[in-house]
Design a protein around this motif. Structure first.
Motif, mmCIF file in Angstrom:
data_model
loop_
_atom_site.group_PDB
_atom_site.id
_atom_site.type_symbol
_atom_site.label_atom_id
_atom_site.label_comp_id
_atom_site.label_asym_id
_atom_site.label_seq_id
_atom_site.Cartn_x
_atom_site.Cartn_y
_atom_site.Cartn_z
ATOM 1 N N GLN A 187 0.836 -1.196 0.000
ATOM 2 C CA GLN A 187 0.000 0.000 0.000
ATOM 3 C C GLN A 187 0.874 1.250 0.000
ATOM 4 N N GLN A 188 0.236 2.410 -0.067
ATOM 5 C CA GLN A 188 0.956 3.676 -0.076
ATOM 6 C C GLN A 188 0.561 4.509 1.133
ATOM 7 N N ASP A 189 1.572 5.195 1.693
ATOM 8 C CA ASP A 189 1.280 6.077 2.824
ATOM 9 C C ASP A 189 0.837 7.448 2.311
ATOM 10 N N GLY A 214 2.784 8.984 -0.462
ATOM 11 C CA GLY A 214 2.854 8.264 -1.721
ATOM 12 C C GLY A 214 3.916 7.187 -1.761
ATOM 13 N N LYS A 215 4.587 6.906 -0.643
ATOM 14 C CA LYS A 215 5.614 5.875 -0.599
ATOM 15 C C LYS A 215 4.972 4.519 -0.313
ATOM 16 N N GLN A 216 5.491 3.503 -0.952
ATOM 17 C CA GLN A 216 4.958 2.156 -0.744
ATOM 18 C C GLN A 216 5.481 1.550 0.558
#
Length: 406
Positions: A231-233, A236-238
Motif C-alpha cells: 500500500q501507499q502512505d 505516496g511511498k509504498q
C-alpha cells in the motif's frame, strides 16, 4: 488459431510454394521460351494491375482503426487525422515498394529467359531481392531499439525497499499489490503472489478478483494466505502492510456450508467466515455428505516442505476434521496422500482444496503427477524404441543385402 486473423499465415505459406512451383517451370528446358515470356507478361500484368487498382482506389478507404474512438476521446480530432494520414502514407509507400520489387523480379526473370544470365545468377539475384524485401519489413518490428542489455533482460525488475522488507519473512505466504491487480508481473517476480501475467489465466481466480478481491473482500485475501498487501502512505511511498489475519497454508474448519451451484458458491464468499467455515458445492460433489468437522483447541496443520509440484504438511487434531488448503483445486494432476496412502480431496470456497483428515498426527502430501504426462512419456518411450528397432532392422537388412551381392 488463437486469433482468427492468424489464418493469414496460410497465405504466407502458399505464396512461397507457388513461387517455387513457378521456378520449377521456369527452369524446365522442355517449355519453349516464347511460352515462358507469355506467362511472365501475364503474371506481371496481373500484379502490376493489382497495385495500380489499389493505388487508384485509396481514396475509397477510410484508414480507420479499432481504437480510433479512444484516440479521438483522449487526443482529439487533429491527432486522429494525423494518424489516418500516416496509415494512408504507409499504404501508398508499400504499394510502390511492392511494384518496384515486382518489376525488378520480372526483369531478372526476363534476362534469364533471354539467356542473358545463367540459372545460378538468377537464383542469386532473386535471393538478394527476397532478403532485401524481408529485412526491410522485419526492421519495422525488430530493430536495434528492441534489444536491451543482458543484465536488464536477466533482471527486468529492480528490487525495492519494500521487496527487501518482505523477503526478511522466511515463511510461506503470498503478496498482493492492488495497483497491479491480477495481471501485474512485478510482484510475482520477487514473491509468491496471487497475480502475475499469463495469456491463459485460471478462470476461477479471475472470478475471485472480479467478484470479491476488486471489491475489497478481505476474507478472500485471508483464505488465499495474503500476508502482505503493498500500500501507499500519505506521502505516496509504498510499504508492506501486514495482514495478521491471513489464514496460513492450511487450517481446520468447524463448519461446511452446502450450496447447490457454482454461482451460489461464489456468492457465499461474500458473507462467510473463512477461518471457521468452508463452502461446498454439492452439485459438483454430490457424494460428499455428513463430513466430520471436529477441531480441538490445539489443532493445526503445518507446511513442512514446499515444492511447486510437491507439498508436504503435518497435521495434529484429536478429532476427525476437514482441512482447507490455500492452494488452487486442480483435479487433473494433483493427488492427495495421507501417510503415503492416496486419499480423495475436493473443492471448497470456489477455488481451494479440502481434505477429510482423521484424528491424530498425520503426514499429508499433495503431488502433481498428471496422467497425460505419464501417458505422453509412455508413448514417447514406445515410439523411440520402435524407431530404434526399425533403424536397427534397416541396418541389419542392408548389411545382409550387401553380403548377398558380394
Amino acid at each position: 488459431f488463437r486469433a482468427v486473423s492468424s489464418i493469414q499465415v496460410i497465405l504466407e505459406l502458399c505464396a512461397p510454394i507457388m513461387a517455387v512451383l513457378a521456378l520449377v517451370k521456369l527452369f524446365d528446358k522442355e517449355i519453349p521460351a516464347k511460352e515462358k515470356i507469355s506467362a511472365l507478361k501475364i503474371s506481371g500484368a496481373i500484379l502490376i494491375g493489382i497495385c495500380a487498382i489499389l493505388l487508384l482506389l485509396k481514396g475509397t478507404f477510410s484508414f480507420s482503426g479499432l481504437n480510433d474512438a479512444m484516440y479521438q476521446q483522449y487526443f482529439g480530432d487533429e491527432i486522429l487525422k494525423m494518424i489516418e494520414r500516416d496509415r494512408e502514407a504507409v499504404f501508398v509507400d508499400d504499394l510502390l515498394r511492392s511494384l518496384v520489387y515486382v518489376l525488378l523480379a520480372g526483369g531478372v526473370i526476363w534476362l534469364f529467359i533471354k539467356e542473358k544470365i545463367k540459372k545460378n545468377l538468377l537464383t542469386l539475384l532473386l535471393g538478394v531481392l527476397i532478403i532485401f524485401d524481408l529485412v526491410g519489413v522485419d526492421l519495422r518490428y525488430v530493430n536495434e531499439s528492441d534489444f536491451v542489455r543482458k543484465r536488464l533482460m536477466d533482471r527486468p525488475f529492480q528490487q525495492t525497499v519494500v521487496d527487501k522488507q518482505i523477503e526478511q519473512d522466511s515463511t510461506i505466504f503470498r503478496v498482493y499489490d492492488p495497483a497491479e491487480g491480477l495481471n501485474g508481473a512485478r510482484t510475482s517476480y520477487f514473491h509468491m503472489s496471487i497475480g502475475g501475467y499469463h495469456a491463459a489465466k485460471p478462470g476461477r481466480l479471475q472470478d475471485l478478483f472480479d467478484y470479491h478481491i476488486y471489491r475489497n473482500n478481505k476474507e478472500v485475501l485471508d483464505m488465499l494466505n495474503v500476508k502482505y498487501i503493498i500500500q501507499q502512505d500519505q506521502e505516496g511511498k509504498q510499504y508492506p502492510a501486514l495482514n495478521s489475519e491471513a489464514l496460513g497454508n492450511a487450517w481446520f474448519v468447524e463448519e461446511i456450508i452446502p450450496v447447490n451451484s457454482a454461482d451460489e458458491e461464489i456468492d457465499a464468499l461474500g458473507t462467510f467466515n473463512a477461518e471457521t467455515s468452508a463452502i461446498l458445492n454439492t452439485e459438483k460433489f454430490p457424494g460428499i455428505k455428513d463430513l466430520e468437522t471436529g477441531k480441538d483447541s490445539l489443532a493445526e496443520i503445518r507446511l513442512t516442505d514446499y515444492q511447486p509440484n510437491h507439498l508436504t504438511y503435518i497435521s495434529r487434531n484429536s478429532e476427525d476434521g476437514v482441512a482447507v488448503f490455500s492452494e488452487m483445486y486442480y483435479p487433473y494432476g494433483w493427488q492427495a496422500y495421507i501417510n503415503g496412502k492416496p486419499t480423495a480431496h475436493f473443492q471448497v470456497n470456489y477455488t481451494l482444496r479440502a481434505l477429510e483428515v482423521p484424528a491424530g498426527e498425520h503426514k499429508i502430501e499433495f503431488r502433481f503427477s498428471p496422467e497425460v504426462v505419464e501417458t505422453g512419456s509412455l508413448i514417447t518411450l514406445s515410439s523411440s524404441l520402435l524407431l530404434g528397432i526399425l533403424i536397427l532392422g534397416g541396418i541389419v537388412y542392408s548389411i545382409r543385402q550387401s553380403r548377398r551381392k558380394t
